[in-house]
Scaffold this motif. Structure first.
Motif, PDB file in Angstrom:
ATOM      1  N   LEU A 126       0.819  -1.193   0.108  1.00  0.00           N
ATOM      2  CA  LEU A 126       0.055  -0.010   0.010  1.00  0.00           C
ATOM      3  C   LEU A 126       0.804   1.338  -0.010  1.00  0.00           C
ATOM      4  N   ILE A 127       1.879   1.172   0.662  1.00  0.00           N
ATOM      5  CA  ILE A 127       2.764   2.442   0.766  1.00  0.00           C
ATOM      6  C   ILE A 127       3.605   2.578  -0.284  1.00  0.00           C
ATOM      7  N   GLY A 128       4.055   1.507  -1.011  1.00  0.00           N
ATOM      8  CA  GLY A 128       4.759   1.467  -2.194  1.00  0.00           C
ATOM      9  C   GLY A 128       4.128   1.935  -3.559  1.00  0.00           C
ATOM     10  N   ILE A 129       2.817   1.608  -3.402  1.00  0.00           N
ATOM     11  CA  ILE A 129       1.985   2.210  -4.677  1.00  0.00           C
ATOM     12  C   ILE A 129       1.717   3.503  -4.785  1.00  0.00           C
ATOM     13  N   GLN A 130       1.963   4.378  -3.641  1.00  0.00           N
ATOM     14  CA  GLN A 130       2.091   5.625  -3.455  1.00  0.00           C
ATOM     15  C   GLN A 130       3.073   6.487  -4.387  1.00  0.00           C
ATOM     16  N   ALA A 131       4.318   5.513  -4.648  1.00  0.00           N
ATOM     17  CA  ALA A 131       5.209   6.244  -5.603  1.00  0.00           C
ATOM     18  C   ALA A 131       4.776   6.499  -6.898  1.00  0.00           C
ATOM     19  N   LEU A 132       3.767   5.917  -7.396  1.00  0.00           N
ATOM     20  CA  LEU A 132       3.171   6.285  -8.775  1.00  0.00           C
ATOM     21  C   LEU A 132       2.637   7.880  -8.561  1.00  0.00           C
ATOM     22  N   GLN A 133       2.386   8.449  -7.535  1.00  0.00           N
ATOM     23  CA  GLN A 133       2.201   9.848  -7.432  1.00  0.00           C
ATOM     24  C   GLN A 133       3.096  10.480  -8.290  1.00  0.00           C
ATOM     25  N   GLY A 134       4.530  10.063  -8.283  1.00  0.00           N
ATOM     26  CA  GLY A 134       5.458  10.802  -9.046  1.00  0.00           C
ATOM     27  C   GLY A 134       5.224  10.902 -10.653  1.00  0.00           C
ATOM     28  N   LEU A 135       4.491   9.782 -11.167  1.00  0.00           N
ATOM     29  CA  LEU A 135       4.039   9.877 -12.519  1.00  0.00           C
ATOM     30  C   LEU A 135       2.810  10.156 -13.066  1.00  0.00           C
ATOM     31  N   SER A 136       1.849  10.312 -11.772  1.00  0.00           N
ATOM     32  CA  SER A 136       0.509  11.112 -12.241  1.00  0.00           C
ATOM     33  C   SER A 136       0.316  12.403 -11.675  1.00  0.00           C
ATOM     34  N   PHE A 137       0.152  12.713 -10.428  1.00  0.00           N
ATOM     35  CA  PHE A 137      -0.090  14.045  -9.957  1.00  0.00           C
ATOM     36  C   PHE A 137       1.120  14.925 -10.310  1.00  0.00           C
ATOM     37  N   ALA A 138       2.319  14.403 -10.109  1.00  0.00           N
ATOM     38  CA  ALA A 138       3.585  15.370 -10.221  1.00  0.00           C
ATOM     39  C   ALA A 138       3.866  15.625 -11.662  1.00  0.00           C
ATOM     40  N   VAL A 139       3.207  14.942 -12.357  1.00  0.00           N
ATOM     41  CA  VAL A 139       3.277  15.172 -14.057  1.00  0.00           C
ATOM     42  C   VAL A 139       2.119  16.061 -14.496  1.00  0.00           C
ATOM     43  N   LEU A 140       0.958  15.736 -14.068  1.00  0.00           N
ATOM     44  CA  LEU A 140      -0.190  16.396 -14.528  1.00  0.00           C
ATOM     45  C   LEU A 140      -0.292  17.849 -14.123  1.00  0.00           C
ATOM     46  N   TRP A 141       0.193  18.044 -12.886  1.00  0.00           N
ATOM     47  CA  TRP A 141      -0.143  19.267 -11.992  1.00  0.00           C
ATOM     48  C   TRP A 141       0.858  20.554 -12.725  1.00  0.00           C
ATOM     49  N   PRO A 142       2.104  20.308 -12.743  1.00  0.00           N
ATOM     50  CA  PRO A 142       3.089  21.437 -13.333  1.00  0.00           C
ATOM     51  C   PRO A 142       2.615  21.580 -14.841  1.00  0.00           C
ATOM     52  N   ALA A 143       2.408  20.377 -15.344  1.00  0.00           N
ATOM     53  CA  ALA A 143       2.418  20.536 -16.974  1.00  0.00           C
ATOM     54  C   ALA A 143       1.095  21.368 -17.128  1.00  0.00           C
ATOM     55  N   SER A 144       0.122  21.176 -16.216  1.00  0.00           N
ATOM     56  CA  SER A 144      -1.104  21.858 -16.471  1.00  0.00           C
ATOM     57  C   SER A 144      -1.121  23.241 -16.108  1.00  0.00           C
ATOM     58  N   ILE A 145      -0.305  23.809 -14.960  1.00  0.00           N
ATOM     59  CA  ILE A 145      -0.020  25.111 -14.859  1.00  0.00           C
ATOM     60  C   ILE A 145       0.885  25.736 -15.931  1.00  0.00           C
ATOM     61  N   TYR A 146       1.678  25.115 -16.321  1.00  0.00           N
ATOM     62  CA  TYR A 146       2.496  25.504 -17.523  1.00  0.00           C
ATOM     63  C   TYR A 146       1.645  25.939 -18.746  1.00  0.00           C
ATOM     64  N   TYR A 147       0.811  25.002 -18.947  1.00  0.00           N
ATOM     65  CA  TYR A 147      -0.119  24.998 -20.188  1.00  0.00           C
ATOM     66  C   TYR A 147      -1.047  26.157 -20.081  1.00  0.00           C
ATOM     67  N   ILE A 148      -1.675  26.288 -18.629  1.00  0.00           N
ATOM     68  CA  ILE A 148      -2.672  27.341 -18.488  1.00  0.00           C
ATOM     69  C   ILE A 148      -1.708  28.745 -18.499  1.00  0.00           C
ATOM     70  N   ASN A 149      -0.855  28.815 -18.117  1.00  0.00           N
ATOM     71  CA  ASN A 149      -0.087  30.039 -18.369  1.00  0.00           C
ATOM     72  C   ASN A 149       0.122  30.409 -19.798  1.00  0.00           C
ATOM     73  N   ASP A 150       0.399  29.472 -20.317  1.00  0.00           N
ATOM     74  CA  ASP A 150       0.546  29.637 -22.131  1.00  0.00           C
ATOM     75  C   ASP A 150      -0.738  30.435 -22.601  1.00  0.00           C
ATOM     76  N   ILE A 151      -1.853  29.702 -22.115  1.00  0.00           N
ATOM     77  CA  ILE A 151      -3.125  29.699 -23.242  1.00  0.00           C
ATOM     78  C   ILE A 151      -3.988  30.816 -22.557  1.00  0.00           C
TER      79      ILE A 151
END
Length: 391
Positions: free
Chosen positions: A300-325
């Motif tokens: 259960l603890i180990g699964i949370q490592a996928l936060q680095g490929l889901s939220f940690a990718v979606l959130w900053p990429a979206s902020i950059y994208y919104i800043n551009d558009i």
């Protein structure tokens, strides 16, 4: 023209602010459910309260963003909300099962502290506009790193000394974050323009298909994973864990956010933001699906490592994208509305859905339904490519 040294100073100040804020935020919103259940509230009531908190957060964030676009600086609003949060955290630490006081503190902290992630993002977006060399991922990654440390420490503190000790730590972190905010300089010209230049109507956001795509994909992905935040403590309990397990899970998830956050600026120089967002959508599906087959606390603890490929990718990429558009006149509103969708309305829907499903299908049934929602988010992102809704 900003010198390298000045950009470095601004970046360091932003890193301190983001890190200290997320440490304070961890003390409150990451342990809401354990706090409530340990103080006499049932799991069902705790789930309902989380829904109400998320609803309130969703309602106030776009309003706060509009104030930042038209009246006050992000720094002024942050200092005001933080100053109100400190006594509220102290009161909550002393509530000791007093239901009226607990509810009052929870709802007030929702307005003053729970909504602030979007405000911090908005502040850093403004700093980036004034200092083009600023890498948004560095302060946001620092926030994740400090959150990881804080979650682990606060989980241990809670197990040994109780929720009150953790909340006092949160109040101290808020006070330190205010000191960091005071050191940040914003161009006065940006505030002078507020209320004097022609305002950009909020309706332009509703006509921006690319912005609406970001909101839609984020809503479905984050609604699915809202059950991780809300029901992870319950799942941990069923697997033999406790608040320490929750703290370790949150710590690992936050720690794994750091590489993607820090490197996002370079990643987006080579890969378009819309493709990065699509990739993150896939890993949201994988992360949720694995909770359905987790055999023990370690997994259960180990699964949370996928936060680095889901939220940690979606959130900053979206902020950059919104800043551009998005146009400058509604940028704070756009960022905080995005935050309210990702951290507010998605939690409303997820918590409300969970409240209904919990007595019917149990915790594992909730994770199954939420996995389905992340699949819909992935399909919507793919549809956006087919229909050319992404810029």
């Amino acid at each position: 023209i900003m010198t390298h040294d000045s950009v470095c100073k601004v970046t360091i100040k932003a890193m301190f602010l983001d890190g200290l804020f997320w440490a304070s935020s961890c003390s409150f919103n990451s342990f809401i459910v354990p706090y409530l259940t340990d103080n006499g509230f049932s799991e069902g009531i705790a789930s309902i309260l989380v829904t109400i908190i998320s609803t309130l957060s969703f309602l106030v964030q776009p309003i706060t963003g509009r104030f930042c676009d038209t009246r006050f600086s992000q720094k002024q609003v942050y200092l005001t909300l933080s100053a109100c949060s400190i006594p509220l955290l102290i009161l909550l630490a002393q509530a000791n099962g007093n239901i009226p006081l607990t509810l009052l503190c929870l709802f007030c902290l929702t307005i003053t502290l729970y909504q602030v992630p979007g405000l911090v993002d908005s502040l850093i977006v403004r700093l980036k506009k004034e200092n083009p060399g600023l890498n948004y991922g560095l302060p946001r990654g620092t926030g994740s790193f400090v959150f990881a440390i804080a979650a682990q420490i606060m989980g241990m503190v809670t197990v040994r000394w109780g929720h009150g000790a953790r909340l006092y730590m949160g109040a101290a972190a808020v006070a330190c974050s205010m000191i960091a905010a005071f050191t940040i300089h914003l161009d006065p010209a940006g505030d002078t323009e507020k209320g004097t230049t022609k305002k950009v109507p909020v309706s332009v956001l509703l006509k921006n298909k690319s912005y609406l795509m970001v909101l839609g994909v984020t809503f479905l992905a984050m609604t699915g994973t809202s059950c991780v935040n809300t029901y992870l403590p319950m799942l941990a309990t069923r697997l033999g864990g406790d608040s320490g397990t929750v703290g370790s899970s949150l710590a690992l998830a936050a720690l794994c956010e750091v590489p993607a956050m820090v490197l996002m600026n370079k990643i987006l120089q080579k890969v378009k933001a819309k493709r990065v967002i699509l990739t993150a959508s896939f890993f949201y599906v994988l992360r949720l699906a694995l909770h359905l087959v987790v055999p023990n606390v370690s997994w259960l603890i180990g699964i949370q490592a996928l936060q680095g490929l889901s939220f940690a990718v979606l959130w900053p990429a979206s902020i950059y994208y919104i800043n551009d558009i998005v146009e400058d006149g509604v940028k704070s509103t756009a960022v905080m509305t995005f935050s309210s969708v990702g951290l507010g309305i998605s939690n409303i829907f997820g918590a409300a859905l969970g409240s209904v499903l919990l007595p019917i299908v149990g915790v594992y049934g909730i994770f199954a339904v939420c996995t389905g929602l992340t699949i819909l988010g992935l399909l919507l992102a793919l549809l956006g490519f087919a229909k050319k809704w992404w810029i």
